[in-house]
Design an enzyme around this catalytic site. Sequence first.
Site, PDB file in Angstrom:
ATOM      1  N   VAL A  14       0.845  -1.199   0.000  1.00 15.76           N
ATOM      2  CA  VAL A  14       0.000   0.000   0.000  1.00 15.76           C
ATOM      3  C   VAL A  14       0.881   1.250   0.000  1.00 15.76           C
ATOM      4  CG1 VAL A  14      -1.918   1.185   1.113  1.00 15.76           C
ATOM      5  CG2 VAL A  14      -1.796  -1.311   1.215  1.00 15.76           C
ATOM      6  N   GLU A 129     -10.252   5.149   5.597  1.00 12.82           N
ATOM      7  CA  GLU A 129     -11.011   4.562   4.479  1.00 12.82           C
ATOM      8  C   GLU A 129     -10.400   3.245   3.987  1.00 12.82           C
ATOM      9  OE1 GLU A 129     -13.994   5.979   2.791  1.00 12.82           O
ATOM     10  OE2 GLU A 129     -13.849   3.835   2.415  1.00 12.82           O
ATOM     11  N   LYS A 205     -13.166  -6.029   9.661  1.00 15.87           N
ATOM     12  CA  LYS A 205     -13.825  -5.081   8.752  1.00 15.87           C
ATOM     13  C   LYS A 205     -15.301  -4.931   9.126  1.00 15.87           C
ATOM     14  CE  LYS A 205     -10.643  -6.259   5.006  1.00 15.87           C
ATOM     15  NZ  LYS A 205     -10.444  -7.224   3.911  1.00 15.87           N
ATOM     16  N   GLY A 302      -4.876  -4.550  -2.730  1.00 19.70           N
ATOM     17  CA  GLY A 302      -3.967  -4.230  -3.833  1.00 19.70           C
ATOM     18  C   GLY A 302      -3.382  -2.844  -3.653  1.00 19.70           C
TER      19      GLY A 302
HETATM   20  N1  HSE Z   1      -6.393 -10.052   2.857  1.00 18.06           N
HETATM   21  C1  HSE Z   1      -7.474  -9.162   2.571  1.00 18.06           C
HETATM   22  C2  HSE Z   1      -8.374  -9.773   1.527  1.00 18.06           C
HETATM   23  C3  HSE Z   1      -7.056  -7.813   2.084  1.00 18.06           C
HETATM   24  O1  HSE Z   1      -8.100 -10.855   1.027  1.00 18.06           O
HETATM   25  O2  HSE Z   1      -9.390  -9.171   1.232  1.00 18.06           O
HETATM   26  C4  HSE Z   1      -6.596  -6.914   3.189  1.00 18.06           C
HETATM   27  O3  HSE Z   1      -7.596  -6.735   4.138  1.00 18.06           O
END
Ligand code: HSE
Length: 427
Positions: A14, A129, A205, A302
Amino acid sequence: MKEVKIGLLGLGNVGKGVWKILDMNREELIKRSGYDIKIGKILVKDINKKRDVDVPKEILTEDFNEILEDDSIEIIVELMGGLEPAVDYMLKGMKRKKHIVTANKMAVATKGNILLETSKKEGVMLYYEGSVAGGIPIIHGLKDNLVANKIEEVIGIINGTTNYILTKMTQDKISFEEALKEAQAKGYAEADPTSDVEAFDAVYKLCILSSLAFDTIVNVNSIYREGITNVKPIDIEYAKEFGYVIKLLGVIKESNGELELRVHPTMVPSAHPLANVNDSFNAIFLKGNAVGDLMLYGRGAGELPTGSAVVGDIVSILRNKEKSSYYPHLGNEEDKKIKDMQEVECEYYIRITVKDKPGVLGEISSIFGKNNVSILSVIQKGKREEQVSLVFITHNTLEGNINKSIEMIKALDDAEKIENIIRIENL
Ligand code: HSE
């Protein structure tokens, strides 16, 4: 032209994405933010490591204090991941009156309260974000654009690695183990894939999304979690026969002031837009009482997609820093009761291996009946074999009733194994 300096903590994927975006979109960013955004210093573990990005060595440092004590650096962008020292560095940065941008879901999910409290106390901004669903603007979406709504439910595919694995298992009819190997070869899954495949990543998340959507603080431990390692190709085949696709969903629903919070493999009707979110893509579907149904779809990880979220946050800070801003406080942990999983209502897919003897189906059906579980359909596969598969789809029922039934079925001599139980969301 005004210039602003940022300090980057970490130069992984990132971090490299942020570096590239600041370079490739410099003109647009100057026009849109009013600032020329410069990276003042970057904290790395080893300044001599060979890197595939052209960053001048003079701005690399192995000492966080060089960033902390540099008063020309106004914004710290934390991209190290993990809890410590990332949280400590963010808190120290805020106390030094630096604004913070982070993409660290674990830190925001578990230490969000202290981070937000400190940002409020110090009068600095904290933006995150990039911590949920990479490039999808769901955090700003919930905080700003959807602020007029009472959110009724949020259902998301918020882990790209597991979505890639389930997509491969479905399309190529391969096992979880084979699909995981492909995901690792493509660089989606890590060498130790636990955080993704056991759904810890998705839980962090979901924790952040639920706090924002429902103005509360959610304790990450109150979220029900089940990964995808027990999903078998046969379950995917049965799902298809019943008109469903299996996805790892994060589900948040509110009813009577209580929140349902769960992450688990789920059967989704094959015509629903979420069923058609494939490969490593993420999507978040929500219902607001004004906006109605809404779905955001995009890249959940990504360097450039997550970098897009991070640079967007930097610009938000630049736009707001000269105004006197209101920093919303999320709420309190007690604000919303979290529904016990036993009280959650769903339809269920249940696959059981039984001895092929007269009366077995009757015994199992009667157990379901006694526990108030109504059967919508049943399929038996395999004939004149010692063991056969019985697959039940139930009507909407309490999870507690399913669990009681399963305990009783396990005690039957003729029931060999409860192979799988998968919740169904008839969205
Ligand atoms: N490893 C996570 C995914 C991305 O596969 O969505 C980073 O949170």
